[in-house]
Design an enzyme around this catalytic site. Sequence first.
Site, PDB file in Angstrom:
ATOM      1  N   GLU A   1       2.946  -7.389 -29.098  1.00  0.00           N
ATOM      2  CA  GLU A   1       2.543  -6.299 -28.211  1.00  0.00           C
ATOM      3  C   GLU A   1       3.699  -5.368 -27.899  1.00  0.00           C
ATOM      4  O   GLU A   1       3.566  -4.159 -27.924  1.00  0.00           O
ATOM      5  CB  GLU A   1       2.076  -6.863 -26.856  1.00  0.00           C
TER       6      GLU A   1
ATOM      7  N   ARG B   1       1.661   1.572  -6.050  1.00  0.00           N
ATOM      8  CA  ARG B   1       1.827   0.616  -4.957  1.00  0.00           C
ATOM      9  C   ARG B   1       0.529  -0.121  -4.638  1.00  0.00           C
ATOM     10  O   ARG B   1       0.519  -1.048  -3.825  1.00  0.00           O
ATOM     11  CB  ARG B   1       2.317   1.340  -3.704  1.00  0.00           C
TER      12      ARG B   1
ATOM     13  N   GLU C   1       1.003 -17.420 -26.803  1.00  0.00           N
ATOM     14  CA  GLU C   1       1.219 -16.340 -25.841  1.00  0.00           C
ATOM     15  C   GLU C   1       2.570 -15.651 -26.121  1.00  0.00           C
ATOM     16  O   GLU C   1       2.684 -14.424 -26.075  1.00  0.00           O
ATOM     17  CB  GLU C   1       1.159 -16.897 -24.414  1.00  0.00           C
TER      18      GLU C   1
ATOM     19  N   ASN D   1       0.735   0.718   6.255  1.00  0.00           N
ATOM     20  CA  ASN D   1       1.157  -0.205   5.195  1.00  0.00           C
ATOM     21  C   ASN D   1       1.923  -1.314   5.878  1.00  0.00           C
ATOM     22  O   ASN D   1       2.843  -1.052   6.643  1.00  0.00           O
ATOM     23  CB  ASN D   1       2.063   0.535   4.197  1.00  0.00           C
ATOM     24  N   GLY D   2       1.529  -2.567   5.642  1.00  0.00           N
ATOM     25  CA  GLY D   2       2.199  -3.691   6.281  1.00  0.00           C
ATOM     26  C   GLY D   2       1.154  -4.678   6.761  1.00  0.00           C
ATOM     27  O   GLY D   2      -0.023  -4.577   6.393  1.00  0.00           O
TER      28      GLY D   2
ATOM     29  N   TRP E   1      -3.862  -1.652  -1.396  1.00  0.00           N
ATOM     30  CA  TRP E   1      -3.872  -2.896  -2.158  1.00  0.00           C
ATOM     31  C   TRP E   1      -4.194  -3.959  -1.125  1.00  0.00           C
ATOM     32  O   TRP E   1      -3.353  -4.319  -0.314  1.00  0.00           O
ATOM     33  CB  TRP E   1      -2.505  -3.137  -2.799  1.00  0.00           C
TER      34      TRP E   1
ATOM     35  N   LYS F   1      -3.894  -0.925 -20.253  1.00  0.00           N
ATOM     36  CA  LYS F   1      -3.710  -2.003 -19.279  1.00  0.00           C
ATOM     37  C   LYS F   1      -4.948  -2.875 -19.171  1.00  0.00           C
ATOM     38  O   LYS F   1      -4.881  -4.082 -19.246  1.00  0.00           O
ATOM     39  CB  LYS F   1      -3.345  -1.433 -17.914  1.00  0.00           C
TER      40      LYS F   1
ATOM     41  N   HIS G   1       0.933 -27.709 -43.405  1.00  0.00           N
ATOM     42  CA  HIS G   1      -0.326 -27.564 -44.127  1.00  0.00           C
ATOM     43  C   HIS G   1      -0.509 -26.138 -44.616  1.00  0.00           C
ATOM     44  O   HIS G   1      -1.576 -25.556 -44.477  1.00  0.00           O
ATOM     45  CB  HIS G   1      -1.488 -27.984 -43.230  1.00  0.00           C
TER      46      HIS G   1
ATOM     47  N   CYS H   1       0.864  -1.174   0.000  1.00  0.00           N
ATOM     48  CA  CYS H   1       0.000   0.000   0.000  1.00  0.00           C
ATOM     49  C   CYS H   1       0.904   1.229   0.000  1.00  0.00           C
ATOM     50  O   CYS H   1       2.109   1.117   0.176  1.00  0.00           O
ATOM     51  CB  CYS H   1      -0.863   0.064   1.262  1.00  0.00           C
TER      52      CYS H   1
ATOM     53  N   LYS I   1       3.235 -11.702 -27.053  1.00  0.00           N
ATOM     54  CA  LYS I   1       4.189 -10.827 -26.364  1.00  0.00           C
ATOM     55  C   LYS I   1       5.030 -10.079 -27.390  1.00  0.00           C
ATOM     56  O   LYS I   1       5.275  -8.888 -27.272  1.00  0.00           O
ATOM     57  CB  LYS I   1       5.131 -11.626 -25.454  1.00  0.00           C
TER      58      LYS I   1
END
Lengths: 399, 608
Positions: B484, B27, B477, B101-102, B75, B603, B500, B2, B481
Amino acid sequence: MKALVMAGGRGNNMAPFSATRPNPMIPVAGQYVIDHIISLLKGAGVNDVNIVVGHKKEKMRGHLSEASPHGVSVHFTDQGKPEGIGKAILKARDRFSPGENILLVYADTMTTNNIFNVAIQSFGLSNEPTAAICLTESGEKYGNVYLDSGTKITKIIEKPGKKEGLGNYVLAGVFVLPFKFFDFLDKAGADMEKALKTVIKSMSLRAAIWDGDWLDMAYPWDILTANKSIMDTWSFAEVHQSVTIAGSALKGPVRISEGVEIMPGAVMEGPAYIGPGSFIGHNVLIRPYTCIGANSVIGHGAELKNCVIFPGAQVGRSCFIGDSVIGEGVSLGAGVMTINHRIDQSPVRVKINKAAMETGRAKLGAFIGDGAVVGALNSIAAGTVIQAGRIIDHNCSVR
Amino acid sequence: MCGIAGVVALGNISEKLVSSIRSLEYRGYDSCGIAVINGSGKPSIRKNIGSVEEVSERENFLDLHGNVGIAHTRWATHGGVTKPNAHPHVSCDGMFTVVHNGIISNYVSLRERLEKKGHVFVSATDTESIAHLIEDYYSKLKSVEKAFIAALKALDGTYAVALLTSHEPDRIYCARKESPLILGLGVDENYIGSDFNAFIQRTKSAVILDDNEYSIVMSDGYVVKRISNGEMVVKQVLEIMWDSEMAQKGGFPHYMLKEIHEQPQVVRAVMDLEEDRLMEFAEAMAGKARLYLTGVGTTFYVAQFAQYYFSAYAGVTASLASSDEFKYMANVDDDTFVLAASQSGETYDTLSALRHAKAGGAVTGAIVNVMGSSMARAVDHLILQGSGPEICVISTKAALSQMAIMARLALRLGLLNGKLTARDVKAREKELEAVPKVIEKILNEKSGFIHTIAKEQSHIPHWLYLGRGRYYPIAREAALKMKEVAYVHAEGMPSGFLKHGTIALVDDNLNCVVFMPPEDDEELYKLTLSSAEEIRARNGYVLGVMTESKSKSKHLPFSETIILPKAPAFTAPFFEMVAAQLFSYFTATTLKRNVDRPRSLAKSVTVA
């Protein structure tokens, strides 16, 4: 923060140029490596530069004291007898005071952008000893590091030898270390590797990840790589107001310094650099990545390509200089040809201190030491090294 | 993680405070709040769920006036994402306001003790107990400083904590243990923050608090003392010479590389998921006749990866649908389970696929990284992956984490179906537990080699990524990457598909990457190898990605080979995916791409 710049090494592999100068006194893209380093240091907010000199120290001292163009204070420490990097670092201890953090720089590596800034900023994040690290094609010659899942260095393995497919981040020769490090180094018997291990164990060593170009200036062909990578960052041409160009053609970023005289018919394709006071004769063809040092003379009809010519050289008329490095004050007679590839197109080898080194380059010309004289009409085989001061008669092929 | 911030100044601070937490949003960003004190009244508090910008506007943060304030961006770790759980938290009498935070590990016992004494808790967080605890000590000690220290000494766990109190309305108390806290020193104003992003736009002078120190910060000064004995500590004032972007990236040149390097931790977090939660999720899936897997972009490939694992380890055939196509092809009813994956939990296409599924009567489940997101709230069954904030627009660690969760779900489904024994599950789980260490080894020992190949081949405009079986989704995937982040054309396809048609493309402008299974998976190994041979026979360039094998790489039909540590069939795809991430990353940096914010991408895609 003050910097400690290690510039005393002999750099034997840089033959023939190491015979007459320390590595940081090699010019690339119109600037000595040491000047390039100092200007990056200044850009990173360093105003006090302490240089440890040794091998050919007078060359460095002469240049920096007479020029001192950077607006930073420069101090020299003589390393005395060459006894390794650790001992040399300890010699400079008195220049710093307890509690201070020191930016330690190995001056035989080069970056185009400011690696010092990144190291200092990373240091600022953690306030812990910091080592810049980078990726390189041949990590086996350097200190290989291991990181935790952040940027903490957990282990360093020095020169692990070649292993297929391996590639760690390596120490890039830039550190931010506390004054205490001198004690660590002292206790470790001046062994840099051991002292760094002490930092990892007793404090913590953070990595500053450098993702820009990084060049170890070890072999003479590295001069060409360094020259090219700096010139690649040039985005515009620069012509000093005093320059006169009589009907010549300019293409791309060509930098022409003060007092250069260029005769009719000369064609210059950048990136290229022409140092102050040089003379470019009639119909000279200058091709990309040519770097001509100050006060050089390029004779009529010469063709230059991907080469670094140190200051004060003379290239006679109708010469071809390609993929080569020409030392300071070298004189090349008319019609000297550097042959820049092998007839079978296989990679060129260069003899460095009697050992034939693979350069991996298909095109490579000659390396001619400071003050050498090559007579007219000589052709010089690919990868030839001509020692400093050597005199070669007219019209005999050199291998 | 956080972010906490605080300002003490002579003038109004609400704007400075809001810009402080906005700069700390990297954060954590699921909820936020501020507390401001004006003169001698109680602190005014505003908080809610959402990003700083949203909440600030909704709750009119800027209407608050005062000279002293603290703020928080969250968070969630303990307690869901709800308005009561957002910080700041207050004591019963409203006189003590705290941001933190913690993780306070003894908060349950503290809470019980305080509740017995009559304290009323309004949130499910560990932080609230700190506010009550300080109030409790203050009633006995009659000194804010003494009460603060006494409370700190009673806390187990980690914290960076800031306290605002009406008893001393001109100052902020703050302290740290393991979580970061920095003071910023301005002219007639001082700051606190989780890192200097909180105040770098205002001042470059900073003091870094060390563990077990606390500080009292006023507009005209500060002191730092030791928690243990109250002794003053003389701190060095640092002049900040770095930029905030770099700090947020924690010393890495890009978020993408930082997040790639965080993957060992992310897999550890997956291994720490509660067994009951996984089993309950698997049971819900197993109870239905039909199973759909869905996602879009990277999460579609995660879903496809799951399709192979569910088949191989649980004998379950799941249908696969890209979430944007879901409603055109899926037939759902009340005997259907739909499993989705989403990093943000806000992806429009996946949300609407889930809505479509629900409307048809299906039971829904999701693997989501952002707690409290729309998807986390909308589904019947939820697994929070706990990967921490992913900032780079390109997903790396979140995707790898989702793959690991899918693999764990496959094992549980297998157990429920009787396809696996408890012993089998244990053996595979053990292999998963080894994944973090091996990824660390790859990141440390292979980065240079992969960097060199990426640099040498960065001029190639077209790439084919090939894989067979469970390596097929990896190939797709990996190709995504490359597209992108490097803007290089890349196509992922089954390696058997090549002959083919697509093989006609092989020429100097097209390179191939082949993802190899471990050698002991003989049939798959041979068949994949033969595709590589077909390309080599046409003078095509093939980059092999494989785990260590007995055959020497020089006898293999590869132009270059990335050899990864030996791995079992269950986990080998994870390692090859990490190698592919690095390859795309280094190609992108060689081509000087905008790695963390590639052109045209966002995002979380919250539009149709």
